[in-house]
Design a protein around this motif. Structure first.
Motif, PDB file in Angstrom:
ATOM      1  N   PHE A  24       0.717  -1.667  -0.279  1.00 54.17           N
ATOM      2  CA  PHE A  24       0.149  -0.033   0.062  1.00 54.17           C
ATOM      3  C   PHE A  24       0.972   1.551   0.001  1.00 54.17           C
ATOM      4  CE2 PHE A  24      -2.527  -2.941   2.504  1.00 54.17           C
ATOM      5  CZ  PHE A  24      -3.639  -3.341   1.844  1.00 54.17           C
ATOM      6  N   GLY A  25       2.347   1.735   0.162  1.00 52.05           N
ATOM      7  CA  GLY A  25       3.162   2.218  -0.088  1.00 52.05           C
ATOM      8  C   GLY A  25       3.472   2.602   1.662  1.00 52.05           C
ATOM      9  N   PRO A  26       4.317   3.410   1.632  1.00 47.56           N
ATOM     10  CA  PRO A  26       4.697   3.564   2.519  1.00 47.56           C
ATOM     11  C   PRO A  26       3.973   4.609   4.401  1.00 47.56           C
ATOM     12  CG  PRO A  26       5.895   5.612   1.484  1.00 47.56           C
ATOM     13  CD  PRO A  26       5.205   4.427   0.926  1.00 47.56           C
ATOM     14  N   GLU A  27       2.672   5.371   3.292  1.00 46.23           N
ATOM     15  CA  GLU A  27       2.112   6.276   4.005  1.00 46.23           C
ATOM     16  C   GLU A  27       0.759   5.424   4.883  1.00 46.23           C
ATOM     17  OE1 GLU A  27       2.962   6.483   0.729  1.00 46.23           O
ATOM     18  OE2 GLU A  27       3.518   8.331   0.297  1.00 46.23           O
ATOM     19  N   VAL A  28       1.041   4.406   4.140  1.00 44.69           N
ATOM     20  CA  VAL A  28      -0.759   2.986   4.551  1.00 44.69           C
ATOM     21  C   VAL A  28       0.608   2.883   5.969  1.00 44.69           C
ATOM     22  CG1 VAL A  28      -1.687   1.278   4.806  1.00 44.69           C
ATOM     23  CG2 VAL A  28      -1.963   3.244   2.928  1.00 44.69           C
ATOM     24  N   ALA A  29       1.676   1.947   5.627  1.00 52.44           N
ATOM     25  CA  ALA A  29       2.510   1.862   6.959  1.00 52.44           C
ATOM     26  C   ALA A  29       2.580   2.612   7.895  1.00 52.44           C
ATOM     27  CB  ALA A  29       3.669   1.121   5.813  1.00 52.44           C
ATOM     28  N   ALA A  30       3.350   3.873   7.898  1.00 48.47           N
ATOM     29  CA  ALA A  30       3.772   4.622   8.790  1.00 48.47           C
ATOM     30  C   ALA A  30       1.837   4.629   9.272  1.00 48.47           C
ATOM     31  CB  ALA A  30       3.767   6.279   8.073  1.00 48.47           C
ATOM     32  N   ALA A  31       0.993   4.504   8.511  1.00 45.67           N
ATOM     33  CA  ALA A  31      -0.668   4.606  10.028  1.00 45.67           C
ATOM     34  C   ALA A  31      -0.617   3.410  10.541  1.00 45.67           C
ATOM     35  CB  ALA A  31      -1.437   5.085   8.709  1.00 45.67           C
ATOM     36  N   LEU A  32      -0.054   2.752  10.203  1.00 48.47           N
ATOM     37  CA  LEU A  32      -0.328   1.639  10.884  1.00 48.47           C
ATOM     38  C   LEU A  32       1.028   1.275  12.106  1.00 48.47           C
ATOM     39  CD1 LEU A  32      -0.464  -1.570   8.503  1.00 48.47           C
ATOM     40  CD2 LEU A  32      -2.865  -0.018   9.593  1.00 48.47           C
ATOM     41  N   LEU A  78      12.078   4.455   7.453  1.00 45.96           N
ATOM     42  CA  LEU A  78      12.718   5.493   7.348  1.00 45.96           C
ATOM     43  C   LEU A  78      13.735   5.610   6.485  1.00 45.96           C
ATOM     44  CD1 LEU A  78      11.977   8.011  10.102  1.00 45.96           C
ATOM     45  CD2 LEU A  78      10.731   7.399   7.875  1.00 45.96           C
ATOM     46  N   LEU A  79      15.361   4.651   6.389  1.00 41.54           N
ATOM     47  CA  LEU A  79      15.819   4.202   5.228  1.00 41.54           C
ATOM     48  C   LEU A  79      15.276   3.583   3.901  1.00 41.54           C
ATOM     49  CD1 LEU A  79      18.882   3.149   8.170  1.00 41.54           C
ATOM     50  CD2 LEU A  79      18.668   5.100   6.956  1.00 41.54           C
ATOM     51  N   ALA A  80      14.810   2.802   4.450  1.00 42.79           N
ATOM     52  CA  ALA A  80      14.126   2.228   3.254  1.00 42.79           C
ATOM     53  C   ALA A  80      14.119   3.239   2.023  1.00 42.79           C
ATOM     54  CB  ALA A  80      13.648   1.200   3.275  1.00 42.79           C
ATOM     55  N   THR A  81      13.151   4.055   2.898  1.00 43.62           N
ATOM     56  CA  THR A  81      11.822   5.854   1.896  1.00 43.62           C
ATOM     57  C   THR A  81      13.358   6.363   1.369  1.00 43.62           C
ATOM     58  OG1 THR A  81      11.070   6.389   3.973  1.00 43.62           O
ATOM     59  CG2 THR A  81       9.290   4.607   2.661  1.00 43.62           C
ATOM     60  N   SER A  83      16.985   7.042   1.145  1.00 48.10           N
ATOM     61  CA  SER A  83      18.069   6.188   0.966  1.00 48.10           C
ATOM     62  C   SER A  83      18.154   5.619   0.152  1.00 48.10           C
ATOM     63  CB  SER A  83      18.583   5.524   2.512  1.00 48.10           C
ATOM     64  OG  SER A  83      18.512   4.254   1.904  1.00 48.10           O
ATOM     65  N   SER A  84      18.771   4.335  -0.380  1.00 47.06           N
ATOM     66  CA  SER A  84      19.291   3.983  -1.622  1.00 47.06           C
ATOM     67  C   SER A  84      19.242   1.578  -0.806  1.00 47.06           C
ATOM     68  CB  SER A  84      20.525   3.661  -2.348  1.00 47.06           C
ATOM     69  OG  SER A  84      21.247   3.216  -0.756  1.00 47.06           O
ATOM     70  N   MET A  85      18.754   1.665   0.505  1.00 47.32           N
ATOM     71  CA  MET A  85      17.744   0.680   0.418  1.00 47.32           C
ATOM     72  C   MET A  85      16.370  -0.045   0.183  1.00 47.32           C
ATOM     73  SD  MET A  85      16.648  -0.400   5.092  1.00 47.32           S
ATOM     74  CE  MET A  85      18.568  -0.389   5.603  1.00 47.32           C
ATOM     75  N   THR A  86      16.635  -1.302   0.022  1.00 42.30           N
ATOM     76  CA  THR A  86      15.419  -1.432  -0.588  1.00 42.30           C
ATOM     77  C   THR A  86      13.848  -1.912   0.085  1.00 42.30           C
ATOM     78  OG1 THR A  86      16.338  -3.757  -0.608  1.00 42.30           O
ATOM     79  CG2 THR A  86      16.991  -1.848  -2.597  1.00 42.30           C
ATOM     80  N   SER A  87      12.545  -2.175  -0.378  1.00 51.82           N
ATOM     81  CA  SER A  87      12.229  -1.905   0.694  1.00 51.82           C
ATOM     82  C   SER A  87      12.705  -3.822   0.822  1.00 51.82           C
ATOM     83  CB  SER A  87      10.311  -1.885   0.080  1.00 51.82           C
ATOM     84  OG  SER A  87      10.187  -0.335  -0.463  1.00 51.82           O
ATOM     85  N   ALA A  88      12.181  -4.630   0.010  1.00 52.49           N
ATOM     86  CA  ALA A  88      12.480  -5.676  -0.052  1.00 52.49           C
ATOM     87  C   ALA A  88      13.515  -5.874   1.284  1.00 52.49           C
ATOM     88  CB  ALA A  88      13.594  -6.269  -0.800  1.00 52.49           C
ATOM     89  N   VAL A  89      14.938  -5.745   1.232  1.00 53.34           N
ATOM     90  CA  VAL A  89      15.471  -5.481   2.983  1.00 53.34           C
ATOM     91  C   VAL A  89      14.941  -5.263   3.730  1.00 53.34           C
ATOM     92  CG1 VAL A  89      17.756  -4.421   3.710  1.00 53.34           C
ATOM     93  CG2 VAL A  89      17.940  -5.129   1.627  1.00 53.34           C
ATOM     94  N   PHE A  90      14.438  -4.065   3.970  1.00 51.21           N
ATOM     95  CA  PHE A  90      13.684  -3.624   5.308  1.00 51.21           C
ATOM     96  C   PHE A  90      12.374  -4.390   5.012  1.00 51.21           C
ATOM     97  CE2 PHE A  90       9.648  -1.987   6.879  1.00 51.21           C
ATOM     98  CZ  PHE A  90       9.142  -1.286   7.282  1.00 51.21           C
ATOM     99  N   VAL A  91      11.185  -4.768   4.606  1.00 53.37           N
ATOM    100  CA  VAL A  91      10.525  -6.028   4.862  1.00 53.37           C
ATOM    101  C   VAL A  91      11.622  -7.732   5.240  1.00 53.37           C
ATOM    102  CG1 VAL A  91       8.646  -7.732   4.238  1.00 53.37           C
ATOM    103  CG2 VAL A  91       8.944  -5.166   3.379  1.00 53.37           C
ATOM    104  N   GLY A  92      11.973  -7.687   4.856  1.00 53.87           N
ATOM    105  CA  GLY A  92      12.761  -9.389   5.183  1.00 53.87           C
ATOM    106  C   GLY A  92      13.404  -9.194   7.014  1.00 53.87           C
ATOM    107  N   THR A  93      14.186  -8.195   7.519  1.00 49.55           N
ATOM    108  CA  THR A  93      14.374  -7.528   8.349  1.00 49.55           C
ATOM    109  C   THR A  93      14.009  -7.751   9.249  1.00 49.55           C
ATOM    110  OG1 THR A  93      16.580  -6.144   7.281  1.00 49.55           O
ATOM    111  CG2 THR A  93      15.859  -6.053   9.690  1.00 49.55           C
ATOM    112  N   VAL A  94      12.717  -6.936   9.130  1.00 56.90           N
ATOM    113  CA  VAL A  94      11.002  -7.288  10.623  1.00 56.90           C
ATOM    114  C   VAL A  94      10.916  -8.762  10.278  1.00 56.90           C
ATOM    115  CG1 VAL A  94       9.448  -6.065  10.481  1.00 56.90           C
ATOM    116  CG2 VAL A  94      10.872  -4.799   9.721  1.00 56.90           C
ATOM    117  N   LEU A  95      10.684  -8.733   8.894  1.00 56.12           N
ATOM    118  CA  LEU A  95       9.736 -10.957   9.214  1.00 56.12           C
ATOM    119  C   LEU A  95      11.130 -11.356  10.100  1.00 56.12           C
ATOM    120  CD1 LEU A  95       7.753 -11.021   6.157  1.00 56.12           C
ATOM    121  CD2 LEU A  95       7.053 -10.342   8.203  1.00 56.12           C
TER     122      LEU A  95
END
Length: 441
Positions: A24-32, A78-81, A83-95
């Motif tokens: 859904f994008g970073p805005e929805v994720a931030a709201a959650l 925030l780093l993922a949005t 910087s050059s960090m990808t969303s895949a790295v962000f999601v993979g790290t959290v999970l």
């Protein structure tokens, strides 16, 4: 289901909300994230509080563990949005962190074996990170098949680092673990390893098998195993099997040398603690410089560092030669009762920092020669002159270790600090000798 398992399960489900970023994008994720944070602040007692609270949270009546966990995820997001960090790295790290903890808790209900628990964490974390990355790549319209080697490498590397940090930190330091893993995976993703999926699986299997063998032989602790496997995996993927062979020669021969006449060492009071099993500090003290050299080599090959990749190879070999030389010198030389302080040559008690024996010095030269011979056999760019440079660097590093032991160890430096500086000196000497020869030629 026990309370810790239920808590870990809920945290894992909350981590799944990170998929809102690619969905859904970073805005929805931030709201959650804001909703979860608000709930963590508002809920101060009752069944939901009991479900989510860590033991320390009861003293303050706040879900500080959950708050810190979510804030760490927000910082990574925030780093993922930005910087050059990808969303895949962000999601993979959290999970990875959330489901790794859940897997470890499930195993904990069945057994108290440390190896089984660490394995449960690593397996669950690796699968969760891989699935999260693959889902993110797919949702972004990318090719999961093409990204699979990198996905597997990042998932396994992150799982090993997370397991290691959880072993040496407090159990409830997951925010620190999440941020540390995210930063490592960001770096590794930028280096873009070139190995295929099968090669990475083979590399992981080899390093894991050798790690377990170290534990079975009691030459490494759980933390030491995790550190060694992580270092081995990074070395294979970013450097190659030749680099790994050089590194593993130190771990294998150095580890076995601690068992050499162990009873005699105990009688003299110079035996390694924990029955000779090496922990994280010892492994990193001897191999951290080598790891930096591997990363430098990969960065050079990727065009990020304007330094010839060959220099990093020689720095790596010099650091490992130092570690091998120093370890064999200490472990073999310590069984003799007539050491002399390297700075004054006065007789000292066995085990005295900076004490050396001629037998140990010979063993150290042989150790450096073993590393040089392996490097000469595996790397055409080393050559006969290069092998001599590696031996010289190892001997210099061993001598620096003894000098630091006689002067600074116990006051300004600990044993791991001395090992680090010694291996650094071996790496620097090796690289400088290569540069000097190139300038003369």
């Amino acid at each position: 289901m026990s309370e810790p398992v239920r808590r870990a399960g809920v945290f894992a489900l909350l981590c799944t909300l990170s998929l809102a970023v690619p969905l859904f994008g970073p805005e929805v994720a931030a709201a959650l994230a804001a909703v979860v944070l608000l709930g963590a602040v508002v809920v101060t007692d009752g069944p939901i509080f009991d479900l989510l609270a860590y033991p320390d949270d009861y003293e303050d009546g706040r879900l500080y563990g959950l708050i810190a966990f979510v804030l760490a995820g927000v910082a990574l997001g925030l780093l993922a949005t930005q910087s050059s960090m990808t969303s895949a790295v962000f999601v993979g790290t959290v999970l990875l962190v959330g489901y790794g903890n859940f897997g470890e808790r499930l195993v904990r209900t069945r057994t108290a074996d440390d190896v089984a628990r660490a394995t449960g964490f690593c397996l669950a974390a690796t699968v969760a990170a891989a699935v999260g990355q693959a889902a993110t790549v797919g949702l972004a319209g990318g090719s999961v098949a093409a990204a699979l080697p990198t996905i597997l490498f990042l998932a396994a590397s992150g799982a090993l680092l997370a397991a290691l940090l959880r072993d040496i930190l407090l159990l409830y330091d997951d925010p620190v673990v999440m941020l540390s893993v995210g930063l490592l995976l960001w770096l590794l993703a930028e280096l873009d390893p070139a190995l295929g999926a099968v090669d990475i699986v083979i590399a992981l299997a080899i390093t894991a098998a050798l790690g377990y063998a170290s534990y079975a032989l009691e030459t490494a602790s759980i933390a030491g195993i995790l550190t060694g496997v992580l270092l081995g995996l990074l070395t294979v993927v970013l450097g190659g099997y030749g680099w790994f062979a050089v590194l593993i020669s130190f771990f294998a021969i150095g580890g076995l040398s601690t068992k050499f006449r162990y009873g005699r060492k105990e009688d003299l009071g110079v035996a390694e603690e924990n029955n000779g099993a090496r922990g994280t500090g010892n492994v990193l003290g001897n191999a951290a410089v080598g790891l930096v050299a591997v990363l430098g080599y990969a960065a050079s090959e990727a065009g990020f560092v304007p330094v010839a990749s060959e220099l990093f190879l020689f720095a790596f070999a010099g650091s490992v030669a130092t570690a091998m030389s120093d370890t064999l010198s200490s472990e073999i030389g310590s069984i003799f009762e007539t050491p002399r302080l390297i700075t004054t040559l006065e007789p000292v008690e066995p085990g005295t920092d900076g004490g050396v024996t001629w037998q140990g010095e010979i063993a150290g030269v042989v150790g450096a020669g073993i590393v040089a011979a392996i490097a000469y056999a595996l790397f055409p760019e080393i050559g006969a002159v290069g092998a001599a440079i590696v031996v010289a660097a190892g001997v210099v590093g061993m001598t620096v270790d003894s000098l630091l032991g006689a002067t600074l160890e116990g006051t300004l430096l600990g044993n791991q600090g001395v090992n680090f500086l010694a291996t650094l000196s071996g790496a620097v000497v090796s690289a400088l000798l290569v540069l000097s020869l190139a300038a003369l030629g």
